[in-house]
Design an enzyme around this catalytic site. Structure first.
Site, PDB file in Angstrom:
ATOM      1  N   ASP A 176       0.845  -1.195   0.000  1.00  0.00           N
ATOM      2  CA  ASP A 176       0.000   0.000   0.000  1.00  0.00           C
ATOM      3  C   ASP A 176       0.884   1.251   0.000  1.00  0.00           C
ATOM      4  OD1 ASP A 176       0.845  -0.177   2.616  1.00  0.00           O
ATOM      5  OD2 ASP A 176      -1.139  -0.002   3.517  1.00  0.00           O
ATOM      6  N   GLU A 236      -1.376  -5.563   8.554  1.00  0.00           N
ATOM      7  CA  GLU A 236      -0.556  -4.980   9.617  1.00  0.00           C
ATOM      8  C   GLU A 236      -1.158  -5.223  10.995  1.00  0.00           C
ATOM      9  OE1 GLU A 236       0.156  -0.823   8.803  1.00  0.00           O
ATOM     10  OE2 GLU A 236       0.961  -1.243   6.804  1.00  0.00           O
ATOM     11  N   GLU A 238       9.260  -4.172  10.506  1.00  0.00           N
ATOM     12  CA  GLU A 238       9.671  -2.873   9.953  1.00  0.00           C
ATOM     13  C   GLU A 238      10.196  -1.952  11.050  1.00  0.00           C
ATOM     14  OE1 GLU A 238       6.931  -1.083   7.174  1.00  0.00           O
ATOM     15  OE2 GLU A 238       8.030   0.821   7.171  1.00  0.00           O
TER      16      GLU A 238
HETATM   17  O1  KIV Z   1       3.587  -1.114   1.672  1.00  0.00           O
HETATM   18  C1  KIV Z   1       4.779  -1.504   1.671  1.00  0.00           C
HETATM   19  O2  KIV Z   1       5.557  -1.273   0.740  1.00  0.00           O
HETATM   20  C2  KIV Z   1       5.228  -2.274   2.831  1.00  0.00           C
HETATM   21  C3  KIV Z   1       6.697  -2.551   2.934  1.00  0.00           C
HETATM   22  C4  KIV Z   1       7.414  -1.343   3.341  1.00  0.00           C
HETATM   23  C5  KIV Z   1       6.974  -3.702   3.820  1.00  0.00           C
HETATM   24  O3  KIV Z   1       4.433  -2.631   3.649  1.00  0.00           O
END
Ligand code: KIV
Length: 275
Positions: free
Chosen positions: A44, A115, A182
């Site tokens: 996202d 998430e 992250e």
């Molecule tokens: O949306 C994204 O690109 C992510 C990565 C940073 C893991 O969630």
């Protein structure tokens, strides 16, 4: 398909590192698919790097499906993971399963990512029960940017570090086949990686994870709004693009482009009849 969820599990057991990169379109995906990269995330993050939003919160299911379709048309060997956008899974378990299903059925992804730790385990369990593999994401979860008060490193206090270890164990127990970490301090990421049996994919977490992921515009120097500390530029494609765009503009100005080789011919007899 050379890379599947089984490839990821096996890599952890055999101690082979996994590499992932984001992609949002067909042409970039085809380039990635020709390399040794194991997985593509339709992140996202597209809200920031493709659509120009300040954060990921405005990204919709329709945005995600649109870009996931483009990516899955180009991916033959790479595992495609599609991000579940903000509010597509938080409200209730039914929403979560339905929206995960859309990313698989309409988008063509093999896996969804969402998430959160303990708070979303019910959703993870229900999606996995619907035969959709789930990649979890803990640490700095960008959809919680307002709750965190900014994009900040997570797990720095004893309490926060213990909570992250617990979250990692809980998402594994709920059925996630892998977990993104992250912006977690490297030593903590290493402890988390050793305390679970599913692979950890790190971004801003040091080398102790089972794999790494980067946003492709970041690693290629194509996104200039800001550069997080954990980003390494593997090429300066942004500068190369600007040089090429300027060269093209100059050649157009000077009448150098298009030259004969880029131009179509017509029989002179046809032309003579046009006057
Ligand atoms: O949306 C994204 O690109 C992510 C990565 C940073 C893991 O969630």
């Amino acid at each position: 398909m050379n890379n599947t969820v089984s490839t990821f599990g096996k890599a952890k057991i055999e101690g082979r590192k996994l590499s992932m990169i984001t992609s949002y379109d067909y042409s970039t995906t085809k380039l990635i698919d020709d390399t040794e990269i194991n997985g593509i995330l339709v992140g996202d993050s597209l809200g920031m790097v493709c659509l120009g939003y300040e954060n990921t919160l405005s990204v919709t299911m329709e945005d995600m499906i649109h870009h996931t379709k483009a990516v899955t048309r180009g991916a033959k060997n790479t595992l495609v993971v599609a991000d579940m956008p903000f509010m597509s899974y938080q409200v209730c378990v039914q929403d979560a399963v339905k929206n995960a299903g859309r990313l698989i059925k309409e988008g063509g992804a093999q896996v969804v990512k969402l998430e959160g730790g303990a708070a979303v385990c019910e959703q993870i369990r229900a999606i996995v029960n619907a035969s959709i593999p789930v990649m979890a994401h803990i640490g700095l979860t960008p959809q919680s940017v307002n709750a965190f008060g900014g994009f900040k490193v997570q797990g720095k206090t004893e309490e926060a570090a213990k909570k992250l270890i617990e979250d990692a164990k809980k998402v594994e127990e709920a059925g996630a086949f892998a977990v993104v970490l992250e912006c977690v301090p490297a030593k903590l990421a290493e402890i988390i990686t050793k305390s679970i049996n599913i692979p950890t994919i790190g971004i801003g977490c040091g080398t102790g994870c089972d794999g790494q992921i980067l946003v492709y515009q970041d690693m290629l120097g194509m996104f200039s709004d800001f550069k997080p500390k954990f980003v390494k530029h593997y090429a300066n494609v942004g500068e190369m693009m600007k040089v090429a765009f300027n060269e093209y503009a100059k050649e157009v100005q000077e009448g150098i482009f298009p030259s004969k080789e880029h131009t179509f011919k017509i029989n002179e007899e046809v032309i003579s009849k046009l006057y």
